[in-house]
Design a protein around this motif. Structure first.
Motif, PDB file in Angstrom:
ATOM      1  N   UNK A   1       0.845  -1.195   0.000  1.00 58.76           N
ATOM      2  CA  UNK A   1       0.000   0.000   0.000  1.00 58.76           C
ATOM      3  C   UNK A   1       0.872   1.233   0.000  1.00 58.76           C
ATOM      4  N   UNK A   2       0.525   2.178  -0.863  1.00 55.61           N
ATOM      5  CA  UNK A   2       1.167   3.494  -0.875  1.00 55.61           C
ATOM      6  C   UNK A   2       0.090   4.512  -0.528  1.00 55.61           C
ATOM      7  N   UNK A   3       0.064   4.947   0.726  1.00 54.30           N
ATOM      8  CA  UNK A   3      -0.994   5.857   1.146  1.00 54.30           C
ATOM      9  C   UNK A   3      -2.341   5.186   0.965  1.00 54.30           C
ATOM     10  N   UNK A   4      -3.265   5.836   0.233  1.00 57.05           N
ATOM     11  CA  UNK A   4      -4.584   5.228   0.024  1.00 57.05           C
ATOM     12  C   UNK A   4      -4.609   4.197  -1.100  1.00 57.05           C
ATOM     13  N   UNK A   5      -3.527   4.112  -1.876  1.00 58.93           N
ATOM     14  CA  UNK A   5      -3.512   3.222  -3.047  1.00 58.93           C
ATOM     15  C   UNK A   5      -3.007   1.826  -2.672  1.00 58.93           C
ATOM     16  N   UNK A   6      -3.782   0.832  -3.016  1.00 58.92           N
ATOM     17  CA  UNK A   6      -3.416  -0.573  -2.801  1.00 58.92           C
ATOM     18  C   UNK A   6      -2.797  -1.086  -4.100  1.00 58.92           C
ATOM     19  N   UNK A   7      -1.471  -0.995  -4.208  1.00 59.05           N
ATOM     20  CA  UNK A   7      -0.781  -1.350  -5.454  1.00 59.05           C
ATOM     21  C   UNK A   7      -0.807  -2.849  -5.707  1.00 59.05           C
ATOM     22  N   UNK A   8      -0.608  -3.643  -4.652  1.00 52.37           N
ATOM     23  CA  UNK A   8      -0.673  -5.105  -4.736  1.00 52.37           C
ATOM     24  C   UNK A   8      -1.600  -5.564  -3.624  1.00 52.37           C
ATOM     25  N   UNK A   9      -2.588  -6.392  -3.984  1.00 52.79           N
ATOM     26  CA  UNK A   9      -3.691  -6.653  -3.066  1.00 52.79           C
ATOM     27  C   UNK A   9      -3.782  -8.126  -2.669  1.00 52.79           C
ATOM     28  N   UNK A  10      -2.834  -8.569  -1.825  1.00 58.21           N
ATOM     29  CA  UNK A  10      -2.910  -9.911  -1.256  1.00 58.21           C
ATOM     30  C   UNK A  10      -2.750 -11.034  -2.263  1.00 58.21           C
ATOM     31  N   UNK A  11      -1.760 -10.946  -3.149  1.00 54.45           N
ATOM     32  CA  UNK A  11      -1.609 -11.959  -4.194  1.00 54.45           C
ATOM     33  C   UNK A  11      -0.809 -13.156  -3.697  1.00 54.45           C
ATOM     34  N   UNK A  12      -1.149 -14.313  -4.227  1.00 55.44           N
ATOM     35  CA  UNK A  12      -0.446 -15.555  -3.942  1.00 55.44           C
ATOM     36  C   UNK A  12      -0.159 -16.265  -5.253  1.00 55.44           C
ATOM     37  N   UNK A  13       1.088 -16.621  -5.478  1.00 54.01           N
ATOM     38  CA  UNK A  13       1.448 -17.354  -6.692  1.00 54.01           C
ATOM     39  C   UNK A  13       2.801 -18.022  -6.483  1.00 54.01           C
ATOM     40  N   UNK A  14       3.123 -18.975  -7.360  1.00 55.95           N
ATOM     41  CA  UNK A  14       4.414 -19.661  -7.342  1.00 55.95           C
ATOM     42  C   UNK A  14       4.978 -19.670  -8.755  1.00 55.95           C
ATOM     43  N   UNK A  15       6.232 -19.263  -8.882  1.00 57.50           N
ATOM     44  CA  UNK A  15       6.935 -19.333 -10.164  1.00 57.50           C
ATOM     45  C   UNK A  15       7.850 -20.551 -10.100  1.00 57.50           C
ATOM     46  N   UNK A  16       7.529 -21.553 -10.890  1.00 61.55           N
ATOM     47  CA  UNK A  16       8.198 -22.852 -10.806  1.00 61.55           C
ATOM     48  C   UNK A  16       9.494 -22.885 -11.627  1.00 61.55           C
ATOM     49  N   UNK A  17      10.480 -23.664 -11.181  1.00 59.85           N
ATOM     50  CA  UNK A  17      11.688 -23.877 -11.995  1.00 59.85           C
ATOM     51  C   UNK A  17      11.386 -24.743 -13.206  1.00 59.85           C
ATOM     52  N   UNK A  18      12.258 -24.662 -14.205  1.00 55.51           N
ATOM     53  CA  UNK A  18      12.127 -25.509 -15.372  1.00 55.51           C
ATOM     54  C   UNK A  18      11.179 -25.009 -16.426  1.00 55.51           C
ATOM     55  N   UNK A  19      10.681 -23.795 -16.275  1.00 52.87           N
ATOM     56  CA  UNK A  19       9.785 -23.229 -17.280  1.00 52.87           C
ATOM     57  C   UNK A  19       9.928 -21.714 -17.286  1.00 52.87           C
TER      58      UNK A  19
END
Length: 311
Positions: A10-28
């Motif tokens: 969050x930057x002040x009132x702006x929610x730039x990234x909102x609770x994201x979940x992900x995995x970047x896998x090896x080999x691709x």
């Protein structure tokens, strides 16, 4: 491997990234897409420890980057190619980075060769073109021979040969079992390079799937048909749920009926087909559909500045 869990910024009132979940896998090669202001750059900066999450975590190879004793050997990143001392030569820049991790001159010479900078390694970086700067940034990312690569717009400013080189480099590194996280605005290039896509919009994950799956999910059956008897075949194909679009005197597009059905109707009416081509949605079309409600700025297509003013 890169893992984000409930990552938010969050930057002040702006929610730039909102609770994201992900995995970047090896080999691709994992592509990272999103409109301007979607949160891509903020996410990449948090992965590199340049921004601190408001909440949640993002780790590289099991730890926050600051927790690794030799970060350059864990992850190589190209985030801002021009963030170099302009009065240094390319070789001096790489040697300075190498010295922070005890990397020898031989490796510096190796990455200069890999990136094609041999003839300009002794030139000051301030005189580099955008494409040369990109190659230097990639050389710096490769310096520690890391298992994880984060490349933000790596083909920016490169000529076609350079674009092909980056594509082959990314795929070659992934084939060695490395994690390659690639951000780009060039849909055609992403379609040829990435195996998996993560799409973000307004700080939230819109898609996280293999590229083929994303295309298939948004691919309605479309077929291009060319014949000298288009009107007769179009009449035969007319049915609920089928859309027929005339393109020229002999060509039309069918939406909602597959090629086999079209061929059968043509045979029944003894209509000679000159072309019957199934069409797949492009990555650009799939991306635009995914992000249509999440772009920061909406433009009016076809609007002409000054239109409607009296002369």
């Amino acid at each position: 491997m890169i893992q984000a869990h409930s990552l938010a910024k969050t930057y002040g009132p702006k929610r730039a990234v909102d609770g994201v979940t992900f995995t970047v896998q090896p080999g691709k090669v994992t592509g990272f897409l999103g409109p301007n202001g979607a949160g891509k750059s903020t996410t990449l900066r948090m992965a590199m420890g340049l921004d601190r999450p408001t909440s949640g975590t993002i780790t590289v190879n099991g730890k926050a980057l600051a927790g690794h004793r030799a970060p350059l050997r864990e992850v190589g990143a190209l985030l801002e190619a021009k963030s170099v001392h302009k009065s240094r030569t390319a070789r001096a820049h790489l040697l300075a980075l190498a010295s922070t991790h005890g990397i020898g001159r031989a490796r510096v010479d190796e990455v200069i060769g890999i990136t094609g900078l041999g003839t300009v390694a002794g030139r000051k970086v301030g005189g580099f073109s955008l494409g040369m700067g990109q190659r230097l940034g990639i050389a710096a990312a490769l310096l520690g021979d890391p298992q994880t690569l984060i490349l933000d717009e790596p083909v920016n400013g490169l000529d076609p040969e350079g674009v092909l080189w980056v594509r082959n480099l990314a795929r070659g590194l992934a084939a060695e079992g490395r994690t390659v996280f690639l951000s780009s605005h060039l849909m055609s290039e992403m379609a040829q390079t990435a195996d998996h896509l993560i799409v973000i919009g307004r700080g939230s994950i819109l898609a996280d799937a293999p590229i083929a799956e994303i295309l298939a999910a948004r691919n309605r059956i479309r077929t291009l048909v060319r014949t000298e008897q288009p009107a007769e075949l179009m009449n035969a194909l007319a049915a609920p749920g089928v859309t027929l679009t005339r393109l020229d005197a002999e060509t039309f597009e069918v939406l909602g009926a597959d090629a086999r059905t079209i061929a059968r109707r043509a045979l029944e009416r003894q209509v000679l087909l000159h072309e019957l081509t199934p069409l797949q949605a492009s990555l650009e079309e799939a991306y635009l559909e995914l992000t249509k409600d999440d772009v920061e700025y909406q433009s009016s297509v076809g609007a002409v500045p000054g239109a409607g003013k009296q002369a």
